[in-house]
Design a protein around this motif. Structure first.
Motif, PDB file in Angstrom:
ATOM      1  N   TRP A   1       5.157   5.564  -6.251  1.00  0.00           N
ATOM      2  CA  TRP A   1       4.865   4.376  -7.055  1.00  0.00           C
ATOM      3  C   TRP A   1       5.283   3.070  -6.380  1.00  0.00           C
ATOM      4  O   TRP A   1       4.544   2.086  -6.420  1.00  0.00           O
ATOM      5  CB  TRP A   1       5.567   4.485  -8.413  1.00  0.00           C
ATOM      6  N   LYS A   2       6.470   3.044  -5.775  1.00  0.00           N
ATOM      7  CA  LYS A   2       6.975   1.808  -5.173  1.00  0.00           C
ATOM      8  C   LYS A   2       6.092   1.385  -3.998  1.00  0.00           C
ATOM      9  O   LYS A   2       5.712   0.211  -3.877  1.00  0.00           O
ATOM     10  CB  LYS A   2       8.413   2.002  -4.717  1.00  0.00           C
ATOM     11  N   GLU A   3       5.758   2.346  -3.132  1.00  0.00           N
ATOM     12  CA  GLU A   3       4.890   2.039  -1.996  1.00  0.00           C
ATOM     13  C   GLU A   3       3.515   1.598  -2.485  1.00  0.00           C
ATOM     14  O   GLU A   3       2.932   0.644  -1.957  1.00  0.00           O
ATOM     15  CB  GLU A   3       4.757   3.262  -1.086  1.00  0.00           C
ATOM     16  N   ALA A   4       3.008   2.293  -3.493  1.00  0.00           N
ATOM     17  CA  ALA A   4       1.691   1.935  -4.034  1.00  0.00           C
ATOM     18  C   ALA A   4       1.677   0.507  -4.550  1.00  0.00           C
ATOM     19  O   ALA A   4       0.759  -0.270  -4.255  1.00  0.00           O
ATOM     20  CB  ALA A   4       1.315   2.906  -5.156  1.00  0.00           C
ATOM     21  N   LEU A   5       2.696   0.141  -5.295  1.00  0.00           N
ATOM     22  CA  LEU A   5       2.751  -1.197  -5.880  1.00  0.00           C
ATOM     23  C   LEU A   5       2.854  -2.260  -4.794  1.00  0.00           C
ATOM     24  O   LEU A   5       2.177  -3.306  -4.852  1.00  0.00           O
ATOM     25  CB  LEU A   5       3.949  -1.284  -6.827  1.00  0.00           C
ATOM     26  N   THR A   6       3.656  -1.999  -3.784  1.00  0.00           N
ATOM     27  CA  THR A   6       3.804  -2.952  -2.671  1.00  0.00           C
ATOM     28  C   THR A   6       2.473  -3.187  -1.967  1.00  0.00           C
ATOM     29  O   THR A   6       2.082  -4.334  -1.695  1.00  0.00           O
ATOM     30  CB  THR A   6       4.835  -2.425  -1.658  1.00  0.00           C
ATOM     31  N   GLU A   7       1.761  -2.105  -1.678  1.00  0.00           N
ATOM     32  CA  GLU A   7       0.506  -2.224  -0.936  1.00  0.00           C
ATOM     33  C   GLU A   7      -0.605  -2.837  -1.790  1.00  0.00           C
ATOM     34  O   GLU A   7      -1.421  -3.622  -1.289  1.00  0.00           O
ATOM     35  CB  GLU A   7       0.083  -0.850  -0.406  1.00  0.00           C
ATOM     36  N   LEU A   8      -0.661  -2.494  -3.054  1.00  0.00           N
ATOM     37  CA  LEU A   8      -1.686  -3.068  -3.925  1.00  0.00           C
ATOM     38  C   LEU A   8      -1.464  -4.563  -4.126  1.00  0.00           C
ATOM     39  O   LEU A   8      -2.421  -5.343  -4.175  1.00  0.00           O
ATOM     40  CB  LEU A   8      -1.706  -2.335  -5.269  1.00  0.00           C
ATOM     41  N   ARG A   9      -0.209  -4.959  -4.222  1.00  0.00           N
ATOM     42  CA  ARG A   9       0.083  -6.396  -4.318  1.00  0.00           C
ATOM     43  C   ARG A   9      -0.370  -7.113  -3.055  1.00  0.00           C
ATOM     44  O   ARG A   9      -0.957  -8.201  -3.113  1.00  0.00           O
ATOM     45  CB  ARG A   9       1.580  -6.601  -4.535  1.00  0.00           C
ATOM     46  N   ALA A  10      -0.105  -6.481  -1.903  1.00  0.00           N
ATOM     47  CA  ALA A  10      -0.516  -7.087  -0.629  1.00  0.00           C
ATOM     48  C   ALA A  10      -2.033  -7.204  -0.555  1.00  0.00           C
ATOM     49  O   ALA A  10      -2.567  -8.235  -0.124  1.00  0.00           O
ATOM     50  CB  ALA A  10       0.009  -6.246   0.535  1.00  0.00           C
ATOM     51  N   ALA A  11      -2.731  -6.157  -0.979  1.00  0.00           N
ATOM     52  CA  ALA A  11      -4.199  -6.175  -0.936  1.00  0.00           C
ATOM     53  C   ALA A  11      -4.751  -7.284  -1.806  1.00  0.00           C
ATOM     54  O   ALA A  11      -5.703  -7.978  -1.423  1.00  0.00           O
ATOM     55  CB  ALA A  11      -4.739  -4.820  -1.390  1.00  0.00           C
ATOM     56  N   ARG A  12      -4.158  -7.485  -2.967  1.00  0.00           N
ATOM     57  CA  ARG A  12      -4.646  -8.519  -3.867  1.00  0.00           C
ATOM     58  C   ARG A  12      -4.344  -9.917  -3.333  1.00  0.00           C
ATOM     59  O   ARG A  12      -5.134 -10.835  -3.503  1.00  0.00           O
ATOM     60  CB  ARG A  12      -4.047  -8.341  -5.261  1.00  0.00           C
ATOM     61  N   ARG A  13      -3.197 -10.071  -2.675  1.00  0.00           N
ATOM     62  CA  ARG A  13      -2.888 -11.372  -2.058  1.00  0.00           C
ATOM     63  C   ARG A  13      -3.900 -11.696  -0.967  1.00  0.00           C
ATOM     64  O   ARG A  13      -4.311 -12.847  -0.801  1.00  0.00           O
ATOM     65  CB  ARG A  13      -1.476 -11.369  -1.465  1.00  0.00           C
ATOM     66  N   MET A  14      -4.310 -10.685  -0.238  1.00  0.00           N
ATOM     67  CA  MET A  14      -5.214 -10.883   0.887  1.00  0.00           C
ATOM     68  C   MET A  14      -6.662 -11.069   0.456  1.00  0.00           C
ATOM     69  O   MET A  14      -7.386 -11.881   1.025  1.00  0.00           O
ATOM     70  CB  MET A  14      -5.111  -9.690   1.850  1.00  0.00           C
ATOM     71  N   ALA A  15      -7.082 -10.310  -0.534  1.00  0.00           N
ATOM     72  CA  ALA A  15      -8.499 -10.314  -0.925  1.00  0.00           C
ATOM     73  C   ALA A  15      -8.780 -11.139  -2.166  1.00  0.00           C
ATOM     74  O   ALA A  15      -9.921 -11.537  -2.409  1.00  0.00           O
ATOM     75  CB  ALA A  15      -8.983  -8.872  -1.142  1.00  0.00           C
ATOM     76  N   GLY A  16      -7.762 -11.396  -2.990  1.00  0.00           N
ATOM     77  CA  GLY A  16      -7.975 -12.135  -4.224  1.00  0.00           C
ATOM     78  C   GLY A  16      -8.644 -11.281  -5.286  1.00  0.00           C
ATOM     79  O   GLY A  16      -8.947 -10.112  -5.082  1.00  0.00           O
TER      80      GLY A  16
END
Length: 225
Positions: free
Chosen positions: A87-102
């Motif tokens: 869960w922690k890794e998933a949340l970190t990466e999904l947040r990063a993806a959203r910052r990058m792609a909007g």
């Protein structure tokens, strides 16, 4: 130089052309050789996600290692980690993806990660965020299902019903999503102690579930015991 000795092998018959053209376009920011290798890992991660979450996660991590500045690698890793219960890794990466792609996508998965981390209150916050109002009908309903689950975690049974009720009346949902909402609402009714109403909604779910993907019939049997 990065050590790639533990990088999972991509079968020789996997072609980058199997990827969606839009994703291949996104990978063009990488060198040709590296883009092809990232593509292979993305294809393998997607194909293994349901049958072997550990291997899918390994391929997704390799894709990120090679192309971490490309949002699709972060999104794929986030989803693969989610399937693997990281869960922690998933949340970190999904947040990063959203910052990058909007965009507002992935909120439901992120909220479910918060539940996995025992943060139901944070999941509920995502459900009431400004971004939640931008979701398409399917994403909106999926988020409602997760938020209802977060209310269940907090023993807020009536609040869970209130979150789901608008979706039960929605006319803009895909059939599979409407089925999931119907089942979730039936489950919420059962948890709230409204057994007769739960039976009615599990019956509706059973009729909608023409492919037998959910256990509505089993739930009906349990409620009739």
């Amino acid at each position: 130089m990065n050590d790639r000795s533990n990088e999972p092998e991509v079968p020789a018959d996997i072609s980058p052309k199997e990827l969606d053209p839009a994703i291949r376009q996104e990978l063009r920011s990488l060198s040709k050789d590296n883009a092809d290798k990232v593509a292979g890992h993305l294809i393998m991660a997607a194909s293994l996600m349901d049958e072997d979450s550990a291997k899918a996660l390994a391929h997704a991590r390799a894709a990120k290692e090679r192309g971490g500045r490309v949002s699709i690698t972060r999104e794929t890793l986030g989803i693969a980690a989610y399937h693997a219960g990281e869960w922690k890794e998933a949340l970190t990466e999904l947040r990063a993806a959203r910052r990058m792609a909007g965009g507002p996508g992935l909120l439901a998965v992120m909220a479910d990660c918060e539940r996995g981390l025992n943060h139901p209150d944070k999941a509920i916050e995502l459900g009431t965020s400004e971004e939640a109002a931008e979701l398409d009908p399917e994403q909106r309903a999926e988020l409602a299902i997760v938020i209802a689950g977060a209310h269940h975690d907090l023993k807020q049974m009536d609040d869970a019903l209130l979150v789901l009720e608008p979706e039960t009346a929605a006319s803009d949902l895909p059939e599979v999503t409407a089925l999931r909402v119907t089942y979730a609402y039936a489950d919420a009714l059962a948890l709230a102690g409204r057994t007769d109403d739960a039976r009615s909604w599990f019956t509706k779910a059973s009729k909608l579930d023409v492919h037998g993907v959910l256990d509505a019939d089993d739930r009906l049997a349990e409620l009739s015991e």
